[in-house]
Design an enzyme around this catalytic site. Structure first.
Site, PDB file in Angstrom:
ATOM      1  N   ILE A 185       9.689  27.834   7.967  1.00 40.41           N
ATOM      2  CA  ILE A 185      10.748  28.824   7.996  1.00 40.41           C
ATOM      3  C   ILE A 185      10.798  29.396   6.587  1.00 40.41           C
ATOM      4  O   ILE A 185      10.838  28.653   5.603  1.00 40.41           O
ATOM      5  CB  ILE A 185      12.104  28.219   8.431  1.00 40.41           C
ATOM      6  CG1 ILE A 185      13.201  29.301   8.442  1.00 40.41           C
ATOM      7  CG2 ILE A 185      12.512  27.041   7.585  1.00 40.41           C
ATOM      8  CD1 ILE A 185      14.513  28.819   9.050  1.00 40.41           C
ATOM      9  N   SER A 186      10.750  30.703   6.475  1.00 40.81           N
ATOM     10  CA  SER A 186      10.542  31.346   5.176  1.00 40.81           C
ATOM     11  C   SER A 186      11.709  31.131   4.216  1.00 40.81           C
ATOM     12  O   SER A 186      12.841  30.844   4.610  1.00 40.81           O
ATOM     13  CB  SER A 186      10.317  32.848   5.367  1.00 40.81           C
ATOM     14  OG  SER A 186       9.125  33.097   6.072  1.00 40.81           O
ATOM     15  N   GLN A 187      11.407  31.294   2.953  1.00 39.60           N
ATOM     16  CA  GLN A 187      12.410  31.222   1.894  1.00 39.60           C
ATOM     17  C   GLN A 187      13.472  32.300   2.121  1.00 39.60           C
ATOM     18  O   GLN A 187      13.137  33.469   2.339  1.00 39.60           O
ATOM     19  CB  GLN A 187      11.716  31.434   0.549  1.00 39.60           C
ATOM     20  CG  GLN A 187      12.599  31.313  -0.664  1.00 39.60           C
ATOM     21  CD  GLN A 187      11.784  31.348  -1.944  1.00 39.60           C
ATOM     22  OE1 GLN A 187      10.571  31.144  -1.920  1.00 39.60           O
ATOM     23  NE2 GLN A 187      12.444  31.603  -3.061  1.00 39.60           N
TER      24      GLN A 187
END
Length: 208
Positions: A57-59
């Site tokens: 899950i992206s930053q």
């Protein structure tokens, strides 16, 4: 940071997050619903987290930056490639509103199911959905106002420009840069590059 409020405040102070509709979407779509339980203590830290199958899950600040570059409007039809756990798809759906729609695409079967389940927590069922990505990138034959790609391509996938409406915007990581393409006409694109980012690679192996 211990809460979504603190995370959002930090991104606003940093200047990464500034559009009211996007800020509101971050308030509505708490990251905690998309982070695996094993990593729950890191939910509000500004960094990517594992979600299984070598995907992340992206930053949050990177997601905010990409959403700001997309310049999404209410009512837009959006394609989200690499939907993962469904967080970006849900954020996009909150931004486009009741008149808009979002199609999330994911190649990893387990994440397709995980993303669908996470999306079901919100009242988006009729206008936003996640589906298994097919052999060709995107959704050939359809066109979108905005396209977001959340994994890094090795080269610019020009096939996506055919799926972008005139005036539409594509935001995509290519190697270690984020690119923003605005389709001015069928033969003319405006390109902006923002270097210094790291993403998981865009999956093209259909055996997964």
């Amino acid at each position: 940071m211990k809460s979504m409020q603190e995370l959002i405040d930090s991104m606003i102070i940093a200047g990464t997050l500034h559009t009211p509709a996007i800020i509101d979407a971050f308030y509505k779509i708490d990251r905690k619903y998309f982070v695996p339980e094993a990593f729950s203590e890191f939910t509000y830290i500004d960094r990517p987290l594992p979600i299984g199958k070598d995907q992340t899950i992206s930053q949050p600040s990177t997601v905010a930056f990409m959403l700001e570059q997309l310049s999404i409007k209410e009512g837009d039809k959006v394609l989200d490639i690499g939907s993962g756990s469904g967080w970006t798809t849900s954020l996009l759906c909150a931004i486009v509103g009741e008149e808009g729609s979002v199609t999330g695409l994911e190649r990893v079967d387990d994440l397709v199911e995980q993303g669908k389940k996470n999306l079901e927590q919100f009242s988006f069922a009729e206008r936003c959905h996640i589906q298994k990505a097919r052999e060709k990138l995107g959704v050939p034959g359809q066109t979108f106002d905005r396209i977001l790609v959340s994994a890094s391509a090795q080269e610019i996938p020009y096939a996506l420009f055919e799926q972008l409406k005139t005036g539409g915007i594509l935001v995509i990581p290519v190697q270690n840069s984020i690119f923003k393409f605005t389709k001015l006409s069928n033969t003319k694109l405006q390109k902006e590059e923002f270097p210094g980012f790291v993403f998981v690679p865009l999956i093209t192996d259909l055996s997964i």
